[in-house]
Design an enzyme around this catalytic site. Structure first.
Site, PDB file in Angstrom:
ATOM      1  N   ASP A  10     -22.313   9.925 -25.283  1.00 26.12           N
ATOM      2  CA  ASP A  10     -21.743   8.352 -25.322  1.00 26.12           C
ATOM      3  C   ASP A  10     -22.387   7.265 -26.169  1.00 26.12           C
ATOM      4  O   ASP A  10     -23.004   6.897 -25.976  1.00 26.12           O
ATOM      5  CB  ASP A  10     -23.101   8.619 -24.200  1.00 26.12           C
ATOM      6  CG  ASP A  10     -22.884   9.236 -23.050  1.00 26.12           C
ATOM      7  OD1 ASP A  10     -22.471   9.722 -22.949  1.00 26.12           O
ATOM      8  OD2 ASP A  10     -24.503   9.085 -22.316  1.00 26.12           O
ATOM      9  N   LYS A 108     -18.287  11.479 -17.143  1.00 26.72           N
ATOM     10  CA  LYS A 108     -20.009  11.822 -16.008  1.00 26.72           C
ATOM     11  C   LYS A 108     -20.409  10.834 -15.637  1.00 26.72           C
ATOM     12  O   LYS A 108     -20.517  10.326 -16.359  1.00 26.72           O
ATOM     13  CB  LYS A 108     -20.810  12.664 -16.728  1.00 26.72           C
ATOM     14  CG  LYS A 108     -21.139  12.015 -18.454  1.00 26.72           C
ATOM     15  CD  LYS A 108     -22.410  12.526 -19.282  1.00 26.72           C
ATOM     16  CE  LYS A 108     -22.534  11.999 -20.166  1.00 26.72           C
ATOM     17  NZ  LYS A 108     -23.552  11.101 -19.878  1.00 26.72           N
ATOM     18  N   CYS A 153     -29.166  11.754 -22.243  1.00 26.68           N
ATOM     19  CA  CYS A 153     -28.051  12.505 -22.810  1.00 26.68           C
ATOM     20  C   CYS A 153     -27.887  13.382 -24.064  1.00 26.68           C
ATOM     21  O   CYS A 153     -27.720  14.654 -23.100  1.00 26.68           O
ATOM     22  CB  CYS A 153     -26.787  11.650 -22.889  1.00 26.68           C
ATOM     23  SG  CYS A 153     -26.734  10.511 -20.892  1.00 26.68           S
TER      24      CYS A 153
HETATM   25  C1  VGL Z   1     -27.988   7.655 -20.656  1.00 28.71           C
HETATM   26  C2  VGL Z   1     -29.584   6.971 -19.806  1.00 28.71           C
HETATM   27  C3  VGL Z   1     -28.478   5.979 -18.235  1.00 28.71           C
HETATM   28  C4  VGL Z   1     -27.160   8.744 -22.337  1.00 28.71           C
HETATM   29  C5  VGL Z   1     -27.010   7.547 -19.609  1.00 28.71           C
HETATM   30  O1  VGL Z   1     -26.599   7.995 -22.336  1.00 28.71           O
HETATM   31  O2  VGL Z   1     -29.004   8.884 -22.981  1.00 28.71           O
HETATM   32  N1  VGL Z   1     -29.407   7.424 -20.173  1.00 28.71           N
HETATM   33  N2  VGL Z   1     -27.089   7.005 -18.648  1.00 28.71           N
END
Ligand code: VGL
Ligand code: ZN
Length: 199
Positions: A10, A108, A153
């Protein structure tokens, strides 16, 4: 080595300064992650990829604020600011990320009713993303994780990967955390106890 892959979690605009769910220093890791990409034979990226109005957004829960917790059918869920909406600039990879070498991008969080922190399972811990099957089929038994956010994540991905029998390293120097109510220390401890190598 042929049986190892780097999984970059991410590294998207919304998790970097200026984004809607900015992680402090999130953009600082880009040069190091790029160097790790250069040195890795196999590179996989994950991309948080929510439809507008996703159930993990506080804006979908009248009367609730970001970072509060609600109970969903699958368990406790932290509510977030709107982020990483499919096709938005915020959902793009950081512009400095050397992403072209990636062999696979796992998206995701695209099911409206369920969030997905881990690269392997959605937050019900049972709906698979397909990554485990992909790695098994390609004979990849060891993964190194970098990216955002350490305590969400990245940590959930690492814990699932260990549970699935992969050998897992998390490069903490190539991650940054959100740290909600001590979550960074708590998740780091959980990873260490689970047998994740913390580099
Ligand atoms: C994430 C919160 C919501 C992350 C993704 O990538 O850690 N955290 N969505
Ligand atoms: Zn998300």
């Amino acid at each position: 080595m042929a049986d190892e892959a780097l999984v970059v979690i991410d590294l998207q605009n919304d998790f970097c300064p200026g984004g809607t769910l900015a992680v402090a220093g999130g953009d600082e890791i880009v040069p190091l992650v790029n160097e790790m990409i250069r040195q890795s034979e196999h590179v996989i990226l994950t991309q948080d990829w929510h439809p507008a109005g996703h159930s993990s957004f506080a804006s979908s829960h009248p009367g609730h604020q970001p970072f509060q917790t609600v109970t969903m059918p699958y368990g406790e869920q932290t509510l977030w600011p709107d982020h990483c909406i499919q096709g938005s600039r915020g959902a793009d990879f950081h512009h400095g990320l050397a992403w072209t070498k990636a062999e696979l991008v796992i998206r995701k969080g695209f099911r409206p009713a369920i969030d997905s922190y881990s690269a392997f399972y959605e937050n019900d811990r049972t709906t698979p993303t397909g990554l485990a099957g992909y790695l098994h089929e390609r004979g990849i038994g060891a993964i190194t994780l970098a990216g955002l956010a350490t305590d969400f994540c990245v940590a959930y991905s690492a814990l699932d990967a260990v549970r699935l029998g992969f050998s897992v390293t998390v490069r903490l120097d190539a991650c940054r955390g959100i740290d909600l109510g001590g979550s960074l220390d708590a998740m780091t401890a959980r990873m260490r106890e689970a047998g994740v190598a913390l580099g």
